[in-house]
Enzyme design. Structure first.
Site, PDB file in Angstrom:
ATOM      1  N   LYS A 261     -17.088  18.503 -29.947  1.00 34.70           N
ATOM      2  CA  LYS A 261     -16.362  19.600 -30.216  1.00 34.70           C
ATOM      3  C   LYS A 261     -15.136  19.511 -31.166  1.00 34.70           C
ATOM      4  O   LYS A 261     -14.482  18.367 -30.709  1.00 34.70           O
ATOM      5  CB  LYS A 261     -15.855  20.294 -28.743  1.00 34.70           C
TER       6      LYS A 261
ATOM      7  N   LYS B  68     -17.625  12.601 -28.175  1.00 35.52           N
ATOM      8  CA  LYS B  68     -18.669  12.399 -27.080  1.00 35.52           C
ATOM      9  C   LYS B  68     -19.192  14.017 -26.829  1.00 35.52           C
ATOM     10  O   LYS B  68     -20.350  14.153 -26.319  1.00 35.52           O
ATOM     11  CB  LYS B  68     -18.132  12.241 -25.834  1.00 35.52           C
TER      12      LYS B  68
END
Ligand code: C2G
Length: 135
Positions: free
Chosen positions: A47, A44
């Site tokens: 990263k 989401k």
């Protein structure tokens, strides 16, 4: 007891994170950090962290300002977290300014603190990469 919460990835923990955590704690007596899980980061937040959730949790739990580390698994959990953890104050860096004002409707004080300008996990990674290139 005044309870404060903040959220983040806290990868490659640095003094900008510590500045935030120290100031967040000053708003109360008990600081909860909702730490982004590896899945949340990858799926989401886009990263890929250097340290795993467990490693990042271990680092955060060793900081004097931090009283509890919980997992942040999605963007939607904040409203329920405010009630589940009896939060008085929600604190984030001001790169998020305005994004979480809706939490005031849950009876929570919403505070945005100035970021430490010159440091970031991304900068650390790129500086180290450049240094290696220079060798
Ligand atoms: N921060 C800061 N100064 C920096 C770097 C970070 O004050 N130089 C703050 C950020 O503003 C944030 C916290 O430290 O409040 C954690 O930073 P990140 O790990 O980058 O958090 P982020 O990816 O923004 O995740 O649901 C909220 C998100 O999980 C926040």
């Amino acid at each position: 007891m005044k309870r404060v919460i903040t959220y983040g990835t806290f990868d490659l923990l640095h003094y900008g994170h510590i500045n935030l955590l120290r100031r967040a704690k000053s708003f109360g007596d008990y600081l909860i950090v909702a730490l982004s899980t590896d899945e949340f980061n990858e799926n989401k937040k886009g990263k890929k962290t250097y340290f795993s959730y467990e490693q990042r949790k271990n680092l955060l739990e060793s900081i004097r300002y931090v009283d509890l580390v919980i997992s942040e698994e999605d963007w939607e959990q904040k409203k329920t977290d405010m009630h589940e953890y009896h939060v008085d104050t929600f604190v984030m860096g001001d790169d998020w300014k305005g994004k979480f004002d809706y939490l005031a409707d849950e009876g929570v004080e919403v505070v945005y603190l100035s970021r430490t300008p010159e440091i970031s996990t991304t900068k650390i990674k790129s500086d180290l990469f450049d240094t290696n290139l220079a060798k």
